[in-house]
Design an enzyme around this catalytic site. Structure first.
Site, PDB file in Angstrom:
ATOM      1  N   LYS A  46       8.414  -1.495  12.070  1.00 44.36           N
ATOM      2  CA  LYS A  46       7.251  -1.114  12.858  1.00 44.36           C
ATOM      3  C   LYS A  46       5.967  -1.256  12.055  1.00 44.36           C
ATOM      4  O   LYS A  46       4.877  -1.201  12.592  1.00 44.36           O
ATOM      5  CB  LYS A  46       7.401   0.359  13.297  1.00 44.36           C
ATOM      6  N   GLY A  47       6.121  -1.410  10.749  1.00 44.81           N
ATOM      7  CA  GLY A  47       4.976  -1.314   9.837  1.00 44.81           C
ATOM      8  C   GLY A  47       3.874  -2.328  10.059  1.00 44.81           C
ATOM      9  O   GLY A  47       2.705  -2.048   9.786  1.00 44.81           O
ATOM     10  N   ASP A 106       6.764  -6.142  -1.260  1.00 43.30           N
ATOM     11  CA  ASP A 106       7.070  -5.235  -2.369  1.00 43.30           C
ATOM     12  C   ASP A 106       8.095  -5.918  -3.280  1.00 43.30           C
ATOM     13  O   ASP A 106       7.721  -6.730  -4.132  1.00 43.30           O
ATOM     14  CB  ASP A 106       7.577  -3.922  -1.766  1.00 43.30           C
ATOM     15  N   LYS A 134       2.304  -6.463  -3.695  1.00 39.70           N
ATOM     16  CA  LYS A 134       2.575  -5.730  -4.947  1.00 39.70           C
ATOM     17  C   LYS A 134       3.388  -6.649  -5.846  1.00 39.70           C
ATOM     18  O   LYS A 134       4.614  -6.495  -5.960  1.00 39.70           O
ATOM     19  CB  LYS A 134       3.376  -4.467  -4.654  1.00 39.70           C
ATOM     20  N   VAL A 156       2.425   3.622  -0.801  1.00 39.44           N
ATOM     21  CA  VAL A 156       1.260   3.927   0.036  1.00 39.44           C
ATOM     22  C   VAL A 156       1.657   4.171   1.486  1.00 39.44           C
ATOM     23  O   VAL A 156       2.730   3.749   1.922  1.00 39.44           O
ATOM     24  CB  VAL A 156       0.213   2.787  -0.033  1.00 39.44           C
TER      25      VAL A 156
HETATM   26  P1  IMP Z   1      10.424  -5.565   0.275  1.00 42.44           P
HETATM   27  O1  IMP Z   1      11.583  -6.215   0.952  1.00 42.44           O
HETATM   28  O2  IMP Z   1      10.836  -4.723  -0.894  1.00 42.44           O
HETATM   29  O3  IMP Z   1       9.320  -6.522  -0.094  1.00 42.44           O
HETATM   30  O4  IMP Z   1       9.926  -4.475   1.226  1.00 42.44           O
HETATM   31  C1  IMP Z   1       9.066  -4.650   2.213  1.00 42.44           C
HETATM   32  C2  IMP Z   1       9.146  -3.423   3.112  1.00 42.44           C
HETATM   33  O5  IMP Z   1       9.224  -2.225   2.345  1.00 42.44           O
HETATM   34  C3  IMP Z   1       7.887  -3.322   3.897  1.00 42.44           C
HETATM   35  O6  IMP Z   1       8.067  -3.906   5.140  1.00 42.44           O
HETATM   36  C4  IMP Z   1       7.675  -1.828   4.028  1.00 42.44           C
HETATM   37  O7  IMP Z   1       8.288  -1.371   5.197  1.00 42.44           O
HETATM   38  C5  IMP Z   1       8.401  -1.221   2.870  1.00 42.44           C
HETATM   39  N1  IMP Z   1       7.449  -0.790   1.818  1.00 42.44           N
HETATM   40  C6  IMP Z   1       7.245  -1.342   0.607  1.00 42.44           C
HETATM   41  N2  IMP Z   1       6.304  -0.703  -0.084  1.00 42.44           N
HETATM   42  C7  IMP Z   1       5.875   0.292   0.719  1.00 42.44           C
HETATM   43  C8  IMP Z   1       4.884   1.310   0.576  1.00 42.44           C
HETATM   44  O8  IMP Z   1       4.176   1.437  -0.442  1.00 42.44           O
HETATM   45  N3  IMP Z   1       4.736   2.145   1.625  1.00 42.44           N
HETATM   46  C9  IMP Z   1       5.463   2.052   2.766  1.00 42.44           C
HETATM   47  N4  IMP Z   1       6.396   1.107   2.954  1.00 42.44           N
HETATM   48  C10 IMP Z   1       6.607   0.240   1.935  1.00 42.44           C
HETATM   49 MG    MG Z   2       8.489  -2.703   6.893  1.00 47.71          MG
END
Ligand code: IMP
Ligand code: MG
Length: 182
Positions: A46-47, A106, A134, A156
Site C-alpha cells: 500500500k506504501g 531499501d 537508501k 521512516v
Molecule cells: P526492500 O525490498 O528491502 O527494498 O523493501 C522495500 C519495502 O520495504 C518498501 O516497499 C517498504 O514497504 C518497506 N520499507 C523499507 N524501508 C522502510 C521505511 O523506512 N519505512 C517504512 N517501510 C519501509
Molecule cells: Mg512497501
C-alpha cells in the site's frame, strides 16, 4: 498514549514541499524518457499509493495504472529477504513499458524480484522508480532507474510508509520516536 500522530514523530526528514519537488523531478524525467510510448505505472500496495497518485498527476503522457501487493517485510523493520506476491496486475502488458513504483528502495529485494517477475509477462520494458533511495541498506546489487531523494538508513514513516500499518496518511516523511517501538 499520544493524542496526535505528530507527537510520535521525533523529526521531520522531508516536508510536503521537499516531497513535491522530488515528485516533479521524477515526473519530468519520465515524461522526457517515454515520449510517444505507452507507459504502465505499477504501484506497490500500500506504501506507494500517495506517491503514485502525485507522480501520475505530473506526467503528461498516455499512461495506465495498475497495482500489485508484494511483501518482503514481516511486522518489524527488517526485510525477510523473500518476496511474496499476494495481488498481481491484471493489465495486458505486451504493448507497454512498465515502471514499477514504490515508496522506498531499501534492501532492493522487492524491486529486483518484481522486475524479473514482470519481465516474464513480455512487456516492452521494465524500469523501477522509488521516491526514497537508501543505497547503504542494499543486500542485493540494485539501482533504481528513477528515485527522488537519497535517504539515510533511518526507518521512516509517512507519505504512504507505515510502522505496523500506521502513519501512512502523514503528508510528510518523518522518523519515529524510540518510545513508539518499545
Ligand atoms: P526492500 O525490498 O528491502 O527494498 O523493501 C522495500 C519495502 O520495504 C518498501 O516497499 C517498504 O514497504 C518497506 N520499507 C523499507 N524501508 C522502510 C521505511 O523506512 N519505512 C517504512 N517501510 C519501509
Ligand atoms: Mg512497501
Amino acid at each position: 498514549m499520544n493524542r496526535y500522530l505528530k507527537d510520535d514523530i521525533s523529526r521531520v526528514l522531508y516536508s510536503e514541499e521537499d516531497i513535491k519537488q522530488a515528485v516533479i523531478k521524477i515526473a519530468k524525467q519520465i515524461e522526457n524518457d517515454y515520449q510517444g510510448k505507452n507507459v504502465l505505472l505499477v504501484g506497490l500496495l500500500k506504501g506507494a499509493v500517495p506517491f503514485l497518485c502525485d507522480l501520475a498527476r505530473n506526467i503528461d503522457l498516455n499512461l495506465s495504472i495498475d497495482f500489485m501487493t508484494a511483501s518482503s517485510y514481516y511486522n518489524g523493520t527488517e526485510t525477510s529477504g523473500t518476496v511474496n506476491i499476494t495481488k498481481d496486475i491484471s493489465t495486458n502488458v505486451e504493448d507497454k513499458h512498465i515502471i514499477i513504483v514504490d515508496d522506498v528502495a531499501d534492501s532492493g529485494v522487492t524491486l529486483t524480484y518484481l522486475t524479473e517477475y514482470l519481465k516474464k509477462k513480455n512487456p516492452l520494458s521494465v524500469k523501477t522508480c522509488a521516491l526514497l533511495d537508501k543505497p547503504h541498506r542494499r543486500t542485493v546489487d540494485f539501482t533504481a532507474d528513477y528515485f527522488g531523494i537519497v535517504a539515510p538508513n533511518d526507518f521512516v514513516v509517512g507519505y504512504g510508509m507505515d510502522y505496523q500499518e500506521k502513519y501512512r496518511q502523514l503528508p510528510y516523511i518523518g522518523v519515529l520516536k524510540e518510545s513508539v517501538y518499545s
